[in-house]
Design an enzyme around this catalytic site. Structure first.
Site, PDB file in Angstrom:
ATOM      1  N   ASP A 195      -0.753   4.116  -3.892  1.00  0.00           N
ATOM      2  CA  ASP A 195      -0.250   4.458  -5.229  1.00  0.00           C
ATOM      3  C   ASP A 195      -0.562   3.377  -6.262  1.00  0.00           C
ATOM      4  OD1 ASP A 195       1.514   2.423  -4.559  1.00  0.00           O
ATOM      5  OD2 ASP A 195       3.288   3.710  -4.469  1.00  0.00           O
TER       6      ASP A 195
ATOM      7  N   ASP B  95     -10.985 -10.098   3.951  1.00  0.00           N
ATOM      8  CA  ASP B  95     -10.733  -9.768   2.548  1.00  0.00           C
ATOM      9  C   ASP B  95      -9.549 -10.551   1.992  1.00  0.00           C
ATOM     10  OD1 ASP B  95      -9.599  -7.743   4.487  1.00  0.00           O
ATOM     11  OD2 ASP B  95      -8.364  -7.282   2.742  1.00  0.00           O
ATOM     12  N   ASN B  96      -8.838 -11.291   2.854  1.00  0.00           N
ATOM     13  CA  ASN B  96      -7.755 -12.165   2.406  1.00  0.00           C
ATOM     14  C   ASN B  96      -8.126 -13.635   2.540  1.00  0.00           C
ATOM     15  OD1 ASN B  96      -6.175  -9.881   2.005  1.00  0.00           O
ATOM     16  ND2 ASN B  96      -5.199 -10.007   3.994  1.00  0.00           N
TER      17      ASN B  96
ATOM     18  N   ARG C 246      -4.677  -2.133  -5.852  1.00  0.00           N
ATOM     19  CA  ARG C 246      -3.455  -2.165  -6.672  1.00  0.00           C
ATOM     20  C   ARG C 246      -3.405  -3.420  -7.531  1.00  0.00           C
ATOM     21  NH1 ARG C 246       1.744  -4.100  -3.253  1.00  0.00           N
ATOM     22  NH2 ARG C 246       0.746  -5.555  -1.832  1.00  0.00           N
TER      23      ARG C 246
ATOM     24  N   ARG D 249      -0.752 -12.792 -11.222  1.00  0.00           N
ATOM     25  CA  ARG D 249      -1.251 -13.799 -10.281  1.00  0.00           C
ATOM     26  C   ARG D 249      -2.401 -14.582 -10.921  1.00  0.00           C
ATOM     27  NH1 ARG D 249      -2.791 -11.973  -4.292  1.00  0.00           N
ATOM     28  NH2 ARG D 249      -4.589 -10.969  -5.285  1.00  0.00           N
TER      29      ARG D 249
ATOM     30  N   LYS E 229      -0.931  -7.570 -10.323  1.00  0.00           N
ATOM     31  CA  LYS E 229      -0.826  -6.956  -8.994  1.00  0.00           C
ATOM     32  C   LYS E 229       0.303  -5.946  -9.009  1.00  0.00           C
ATOM     33  CE  LYS E 229      -0.624  -8.286  -4.118  1.00  0.00           C
ATOM     34  NZ  LYS E 229      -0.551  -9.452  -3.182  1.00  0.00           N
TER      35      LYS E 229
ATOM     36  N   GLY F  82     -11.678  -3.339  -1.701  1.00  0.00           N
ATOM     37  CA  GLY F  82     -11.567  -3.534  -3.146  1.00  0.00           C
ATOM     38  C   GLY F  82     -10.121  -3.612  -3.614  1.00  0.00           C
TER      39      GLY F  82
ATOM     40  N   ARG G 228     -13.716 -13.389  -2.342  1.00  0.00           N
ATOM     41  CA  ARG G 228     -13.293 -13.449  -0.942  1.00  0.00           C
ATOM     42  C   ARG G 228     -14.520 -13.395  -0.037  1.00  0.00           C
ATOM     43  NH1 ARG G 228      -8.113 -10.571  -1.469  1.00  0.00           N
ATOM     44  NH2 ARG G 228      -7.783 -10.236  -3.691  1.00  0.00           N
TER      45      ARG G 228
END
Length: 500
Positions: free
Chosen positions: A129, A256-257, A97, A180, A117, A94, A187
């Site tokens: 983080d 996932d990319n 960030r 972005r 992003k 998921g 995906r």
């Protein structure tokens, strides 16, 4: 009509993904940052989106781009997905960030996601983080916009802002947020997320949504899910062929990319080759070379297999028939890729007609390049010098590419023989070659110079300069020689890093 974001920051978001059922995402607003300041707004992209770029550069606009202000029409959320990471399946990843603010229908009628992003933690952040450093943000901004200028399908960068906060990676570095833009952030891993949970109803909803969003003509097919997969498959074949003839190495081709929209997404430890070799790896996290340059076509095929496995329940109620149909579809990928690669070779070689040997002609040049570690970009760029005939062209080829005319003599003869059967004049062919083979690329040492200046001294002039050069990668301009040459030995970048 442009949408003004000044004053009350009104943007006409229309958030179709937020209307999907619970479980597809987490509703989550960006986490405000301490002291946002603008690095850059992409004026050309803002115009396409129907936004006023001047308004985005105001204090109100920067607040929006940093995530400190959320427009009323937005529906900020973090998308859920799973994925194979270096071949190992992770059932929940998921947006850890990134936060999808919403969707905008641009002046061209295309619906696009607007995503921040580096905008803070989400339910999918795990131990992260949720932030991004200025270096990775600038890398993605530069490379994604360079890919766009090269006519390679890609997500794009609308803006970059500094946060006024530090993020801790190997060392403290200044934080940043990237805005972005994509036709969709769906995906392969999005489908895997629901398939792993056995949630066929959600898979059907997701597939119908993807068809409506990206491939509406597939809805009219006898089997919409099959038609959807065939379009994704074709898009990936075309995309990877373009990567291969730009010398682009993604570095982290996890599922996932892998974008369903056929766009290049998630620019982490990506790089462009200089000295050509199919085994080239730059990514510091790709220790076994799984995503080496030459492996990319096969990895895309593997990722597509993972997608079609998710779609099996939607293909046929009989599992055996569903598997047989899935196999027959995914088996078409190698031929589709080879066709796409042959078409790319013809473009790169300046050919106007088709012959069955064009793919082998192009591969022959690559083999010579690998043998001599020739510069990928400059070799193809230099083909415009070979449109003449006879020994002078052969000598020029040796001088340009390999410092040894004998190495390339046989290939030049084959190339010139092929050109004699092609209808273009020498002048037209040279112009065509220069229009498709770039001179200026985001070479790794140039990127590192930009990142170092931004991180160490908050100096963004090198970033602006490189962006202006890469906006037109094909036209040679006086004074830009250093942007065309390969790295000197002391400038070479041997590893690139993800930034998470």
């Amino acid at each position: 009509m442009k949408q003004s974001v000044a004053g009350r920051l009104k943007i006409a978001f229309d958030n179709s993904y937020a209307r999907l059922p619970e479980g597809f995402f987490e509703l989550r607003a960006p986490t405000p940052v301490e002291d946002p300041s603008l690095i850059k707004v992409n004026h050309a992209l803002a115009e396409v989106l129907g936004l006023n770029p001047d308004d985005l550069e105001t204090a109100q606009g920067v607040s929006l781009l940093a995530g400190n202000h959320v427009p009323e029409s937005a529906a900020p959320l973090a998308m859920a997905y799973a994925g194979h990471q270096f071949g190992n399946f992770v059932p929940q990843l998921g947006d850890g960030r990134a936060i999808l603010l919403g969707e905008i229908v641009g002046t061209d009628g295309i619906r696009r996601d607007i995503q921040l992003k580096g905008s803070g933690r989400t339910a999918f952040s795990r131990m992260g983080d949720g932030r991004a450093g200025v270096g990775p943000v600038l890398r993605e901004y530069i490379v994604s916009e360079a890919m766009h200028a090269l006519a390679i399908p890609t997500t794009r960068s609308l803006a970059a802002v500094r946060t006024g906060e530090a993020v801790m990676r190997e060392r403290p570095m200044p934080g940043a947020v990237l805005t972005r833009v994509s036709q969709s952030h769906l995906r392969v891993g999005t489908f895997q997320y629901f398939a792993a949970r056995g949630n066929t109803d959600a898979l059907k909803v997701l597939t119908d949504y993807a068809i409506d969003r990206l491939f509406p003509e597939a809805a009219e097919a006898d089997q919409p899910a099959a038609a959807f997969f065939e379009r994704v498959l074709g898009g990936q074949a075309t995309l990877i062929a373009k990567w291969m003839l730009a010398g682009f190495i993604h570095g982290v081709m996890n599922t996932d990319n892998t974008s369903i929209a056929g766009e290049t997404i998630d620019y982490g430890p990506c790089a462009f080759m200089e000295a050509y070799h199919p085994g080239t790896v730059f990514s510091s996290i790709d220790r076994n070379g799984r995503y080496a340059f030459g492996n990319q076509p096969a990895i895309a095929h593997w990722n597509l297999v993972q997608l079609v496995q998710c779609l099996l329940p939607l293909l046929h109620s009989d599992p055996d028939k569903a598997i047989a149909q899935a196999q027959s579809m995914v088996d078409t990928y190698p031929d589709l890729f080879e066709q796409a690669l042959a078409a790319e070779f013809r473009r790169k070689l300046g050919l106007a007609t088709k012959e069955s040997g064009d793919r082998d002609l192009g591969q022959g040049l690559l083999d010579l390049m690998a043998h001599k570690q020739a510069d990928f970009t400059l070799t193809f760029r230099g083909l415009a010098e070979l449109v003449g005939t006879g020994a002078p062209a052969q000598a020029k080829a040796g001088e340009l590419f390999f410092k040894d005319p004998e190495v390339i003599e046989g290939w030049v003869e084959r190339y010139q023989s092929r050109l004699e059967r092609d209808p273009l004049s020498s002048e037209d062919r040279a112009a065509r070659l220069r229009a498709v083979n770039p001179l200026y690329m985001p070479r790794n040492h140039l990127l590192e110079d930009v990142i170092r200046s931004a991180e160490d001294g908050a100096d963004f002039e090198p970033f602006e300069t490189l962006m202006s050069v890469l906006a037109d990668p094909f036209t040679e301009r006086a004074g830009l020689e250093r942007f065309a040459r390969p790295a000197k030995p002391e400038e070479r970048v041997l590893q690139t890093f993800c930034g998470t």
